[in-house]
Write a protein that holds these residues in place. Structure first.
Motif, PDB file in Angstrom:
ATOM      1  N   UNK A  18      25.057 -39.790  32.108  1.00 38.43           N
ATOM      2  CA  UNK A  18      26.227 -39.042  31.628  1.00 38.43           C
ATOM      3  C   UNK A  18      27.286 -39.973  31.046  1.00 38.43           C
ATOM      4  N   UNK A  19      27.488 -41.129  31.688  1.00 42.83           N
ATOM      5  CA  UNK A  19      28.446 -42.100  31.176  1.00 42.83           C
ATOM      6  C   UNK A  19      28.009 -42.616  29.803  1.00 42.83           C
ATOM      7  N   UNK A  20      26.726 -42.883  29.658  1.00 41.74           N
ATOM      8  CA  UNK A  20      26.195 -43.356  28.382  1.00 41.74           C
ATOM      9  C   UNK A  20      26.376 -42.302  27.288  1.00 41.74           C
ATOM     10  N   UNK A  21      26.105 -41.044  27.611  1.00 47.72           N
ATOM     11  CA  UNK A  21      26.290 -39.957  26.640  1.00 47.72           C
ATOM     12  C   UNK A  21      27.762 -39.837  26.260  1.00 47.72           C
ATOM     13  N   UNK A  22      28.659 -39.964  27.257  1.00 44.20           N
ATOM     14  CA  UNK A  22      30.096 -39.877  26.978  1.00 44.20           C
ATOM     15  C   UNK A  22      30.547 -41.036  26.090  1.00 44.20           C
ATOM     16  N   UNK A  23      29.988 -42.222  26.308  1.00 39.90           N
ATOM     17  CA  UNK A  23      30.356 -43.366  25.472  1.00 39.90           C
ATOM     18  C   UNK A  23      29.869 -43.184  24.038  1.00 39.90           C
ATOM     19  N   UNK A  24      28.676 -42.649  23.877  1.00 40.82           N
ATOM     20  CA  UNK A  24      28.137 -42.442  22.524  1.00 40.82           C
ATOM     21  C   UNK A  24      28.952 -41.398  21.767  1.00 40.82           C
ATOM     22  N   UNK A  25      29.263 -40.288  22.456  1.00 38.81           N
ATOM     23  CA  UNK A  25      29.990 -39.204  21.780  1.00 38.81           C
ATOM     24  C   UNK A  25      31.500 -39.410  21.798  1.00 38.81           C
ATOM     25  N   UNK A  26      31.972 -40.412  22.524  1.00 37.21           N
ATOM     26  CA  UNK A  26      33.402 -40.706  22.659  1.00 37.21           C
ATOM     27  C   UNK A  26      34.174 -39.471  23.116  1.00 37.21           C
ATOM     28  N   UNK A  27      33.684 -38.878  24.189  1.00 35.52           N
ATOM     29  CA  UNK A  27      34.327 -37.674  24.713  1.00 35.52           C
ATOM     30  C   UNK A  27      34.346 -37.732  26.238  1.00 35.52           C
ATOM     31  N   UNK A  28      34.980 -36.732  26.830  1.00 33.01           N
ATOM     32  CA  UNK A  28      35.014 -36.582  28.279  1.00 33.01           C
ATOM     33  C   UNK A  28      33.985 -35.534  28.659  1.00 33.01           C
ATOM     34  N   UNK A  29      33.273 -35.794  29.739  1.00 33.20           N
ATOM     35  CA  UNK A  29      32.314 -34.818  30.236  1.00 33.20           C
ATOM     36  C   UNK A  29      32.844 -34.302  31.565  1.00 33.20           C
ATOM     37  N   UNK A  30      33.138 -33.017  31.629  1.00 37.65           N
ATOM     38  CA  UNK A  30      33.622 -32.381  32.854  1.00 37.65           C
ATOM     39  C   UNK A  30      32.521 -31.481  33.400  1.00 37.65           C
ATOM     40  N   UNK A  31      32.129 -31.740  34.640  1.00 32.27           N
ATOM     41  CA  UNK A  31      31.101 -30.923  35.282  1.00 32.27           C
ATOM     42  C   UNK A  31      31.750 -30.184  36.441  1.00 32.27           C
ATOM     43  N   UNK A  32      31.766 -28.862  36.415  1.00 32.81           N
ATOM     44  CA  UNK A  32      32.370 -28.105  37.515  1.00 32.81           C
ATOM     45  C   UNK A  32      31.530 -28.221  38.795  1.00 32.81           C
ATOM     46  N   UNK A  33      32.203 -28.031  39.941  1.00 32.80           N
ATOM     47  CA  UNK A  33      31.503 -28.143  41.228  1.00 32.80           C
ATOM     48  C   UNK A  33      30.349 -27.164  41.347  1.00 32.80           C
ATOM     49  N   UNK A  34      30.494 -25.991  40.746  1.00 33.84           N
ATOM     50  CA  UNK A  34      29.450 -24.971  40.864  1.00 33.84           C
ATOM     51  C   UNK A  34      28.138 -25.435  40.207  1.00 33.84           C
ATOM     52  N   UNK A  35      28.214 -26.398  39.310  1.00 34.18           N
ATOM     53  CA  UNK A  35      27.017 -26.966  38.681  1.00 34.18           C
ATOM     54  C   UNK A  35      26.636 -28.286  39.341  1.00 34.18           C
ATOM     55  N   UNK A  36      27.614 -29.086  39.748  1.00 40.52           N
ATOM     56  CA  UNK A  36      27.343 -30.406  40.311  1.00 40.52           C
ATOM     57  C   UNK A  36      26.664 -30.334  41.678  1.00 40.52           C
ATOM     58  N   UNK A  37      27.100 -29.435  42.525  1.00 38.12           N
ATOM     59  CA  UNK A  37      26.541 -29.350  43.873  1.00 38.12           C
ATOM     60  C   UNK A  37      25.046 -29.003  43.850  1.00 38.12           C
ATOM     61  N   UNK A  38      24.591 -28.006  43.084  1.00 33.34           N
ATOM     62  CA  UNK A  38      23.143 -27.764  43.019  1.00 33.34           C
ATOM     63  C   UNK A  38      22.362 -28.946  42.423  1.00 33.34           C
ATOM     64  N   UNK A  39      22.967 -29.693  41.494  1.00 36.53           N
ATOM     65  CA  UNK A  39      22.282 -30.867  40.951  1.00 36.53           C
ATOM     66  C   UNK A  39      22.110 -31.954  42.010  1.00 36.53           C
TER      67      UNK A  39
END
Length: 57
Positions: A18-39
């Motif tokens: 995710x950090x690599x994708x954020x660096x390539x796209x030069x953006x912020x990636x926000x993942x809500x808890x409702x998605x992060x916890x199942x992951x």
């Protein structure tokens, strides 16, 4: 203990991707808890499954 280590490794690899994708796209990636916890649960489930396969051999 091996399952915990493997699960943490999978989570760290996921964060690095995710950090690599954020660096390539030069953006912020926000993942809500409702998605992060199942992951996170999925990462530990896969780690447990791999550890069980290894111990069956």
């Amino acid at each position: 203990m091996e399952t915990f280590g493997r699960g943490c490794l999978y989570i760290i690899i996921g964060i690095a991707v995710l950090l690599f994708i954020a660096l390539i796209t030069q953006s912020h990636i926000n993942i809500p808890f409702i998605i992060a916890i199942p992951l996170i649960i999925l990462a530990f489930y896969i780690a447990k499954k791999k550890t069980d396969e290894k111990s069956d051999r």
